[in-house]
Motif scaffolding. Structure first.
Motif, PDB file in Angstrom:
ATOM      1  N   UNK A  71       7.346   4.734  56.213  1.00  0.00           N
ATOM      2  CA  UNK A  71       7.591   6.017  55.561  1.00  0.00           C
ATOM      3  C   UNK A  71       7.454   5.923  54.043  1.00  0.00           C
ATOM      4  N   UNK A  72       6.526   6.706  53.501  1.00  0.00           N
ATOM      5  CA  UNK A  72       6.383   6.810  52.054  1.00  0.00           C
ATOM      6  C   UNK A  72       7.582   7.578  51.497  1.00  0.00           C
ATOM      7  N   UNK A  73       7.997   7.263  50.294  1.00  0.00           N
ATOM      8  CA  UNK A  73       9.140   7.954  49.688  1.00  0.00           C
ATOM      9  C   UNK A  73       8.693   9.167  48.872  1.00  0.00           C
ATOM     10  N   UNK A  86      13.461   2.265  59.963  1.00  0.00           N
ATOM     11  CA  UNK A  86      12.509   2.706  58.940  1.00  0.00           C
ATOM     12  C   UNK A  86      12.172   1.567  57.991  1.00  0.00           C
ATOM     13  N   UNK A  87      10.886   1.455  57.687  1.00  0.00           N
ATOM     14  CA  UNK A  87      10.385   0.581  56.624  1.00  0.00           C
ATOM     15  C   UNK A  87       9.781   1.507  55.576  1.00  0.00           C
ATOM     16  N   UNK A 103      11.712  -2.623  52.501  1.00  0.00           N
ATOM     17  CA  UNK A 103      11.206  -1.758  51.429  1.00  0.00           C
ATOM     18  C   UNK A 103       9.944  -2.417  50.903  1.00  0.00           C
ATOM     19  N   UNK A 104       8.789  -1.834  51.207  1.00  0.00           N
ATOM     20  CA  UNK A 104       7.511  -2.420  50.812  1.00  0.00           C
ATOM     21  C   UNK A 104       6.982  -1.708  49.568  1.00  0.00           C
ATOM     22  N   UNK A 106      -0.786  -8.248  53.799  1.00  0.00           N
ATOM     23  CA  UNK A 106      -0.454  -8.301  55.227  1.00  0.00           C
ATOM     24  C   UNK A 106       0.737  -9.217  55.497  1.00  0.00           C
ATOM     25  N   UNK A 107       0.831 -10.340  54.776  1.00  0.00           N
ATOM     26  CA  UNK A 107       1.944 -11.264  55.015  1.00  0.00           C
ATOM     27  C   UNK A 107       3.288 -10.593  54.742  1.00  0.00           C
ATOM     28  N   UNK A 108       3.342  -9.760  53.709  1.00  0.00           N
ATOM     29  CA  UNK A 108       4.592  -9.039  53.399  1.00  0.00           C
ATOM     30  C   UNK A 108       4.860  -7.971  54.449  1.00  0.00           C
ATOM     31  N   UNK A 109       3.821  -7.307  54.906  1.00  0.00           N
ATOM     32  CA  UNK A 109       3.932  -6.307  55.964  1.00  0.00           C
ATOM     33  C   UNK A 109       4.448  -6.957  57.254  1.00  0.00           C
TER      34      UNK A 109
END
Length: 227
Positions: free
Chosen positions: A53-55, A75-76, A96-97, A103-106
């Motif tokens: 989800x974008x903020x 939710x991420x 919280x991305x 991709x590694x962080x995802x």
């Protein structure tokens, strides 16, 4: 398998999430939305485990969208801005991305969601008067009547017991409320649940449980303490 959807007003951002999700074997990205209101309609059908989800979105922010949901999926949050991090964790976000993310962080965020879902599915009451709670590598049996109150901290819940112990478990507020009998346990604050049988005195802004004082949120009605 985790059923997920992505919500972002930028089509390119959705393509990045879809590309990353296709590489994660336990993520099934079923839909992508640029319209937050259409996403809410889809979520209401009850077929979503996880939101990417974008903020910062027009008309309705990601934070407002989460607050509007009665039944909240995991939710991420995905955003280009860092200033909303604290508020996102108050909503029990899995992660919280910060865009742009690799991709590694995802994958790390997805692994957190997978662990949380598996933990939730493994919690089964052993009997009508008790519950099994995972703490570290142990499954601990706790009697409902031994619980004084519970305090939330991010994705963890502290069980404060009558014998003086505090047991920490990886659970969100929503997960915990779903596990406890509603006729005995009541959410009185965004971070606190109380055992109604243990409340000795109720005041407008706080409850007394033995020597412990639990804050009461502004929307809480003391009359709700009646069993």
């Amino acid at each position: 398998m985790i059923r997920a959807i992505a919500i972002d007003d930028e089509p390119f951002a959705l393509e990045v999430i879809r590309s990353h999700a296709d590489k994660v074997p336990f993520i099934e990205l079923t839909e992508c939305f640029t319209d937050a209101f259409k996403a809410i309609e889809y979520i209401a059908k009850g077929s979503v485990d996880l939101l990417f989800l974008d903020i910062t979105m027009p008309d309705l922010s990601g934070l407002e969208l989460m607050e509007s949901l009665q039944q909240k999926p995991m939710v991420i949050f995905t955003t280009a801005y860092s200033e909303h991090a604290v508020q996102s964790y108050e909503l029990n976000a899995v992660d919280y991305l910060l865009k742009p993310f690799a991709f590694t962080r995802f994958l790390k965020a997805c692994n957190k969601a997978n662990e949380q879902l598996q933990a939730k599915q493994s919690y089964k009451p052993a009997a009508s008067d008790s519950i099994f709670i995972k703490s570290g590598y142990e499954q601990l049996k706790i009697s409902y009547n031994d619980i004084l109150y519970l305090e939330s901290g991010g994705n963890y819940m502290s069980f404060i017991l009558a014998d003086g112990r505090t047991i920490l478990s990886r659970l969100t507020m929503a997960d915990t409320l779903a596990l406890l009998p509603a006729n005995q346990f009541l959410k009185v604050h965004r971070s606190y649940i109380v055992n109604k049988l243990k409340v000795d005195r109720a005041e407008r802004h706080q409850l007394h449980i033995g020597v412990q004082i639990v804050p009461v949120g502004g929307a809480f009605n003391i009359s709700s303490l009646t069993l």
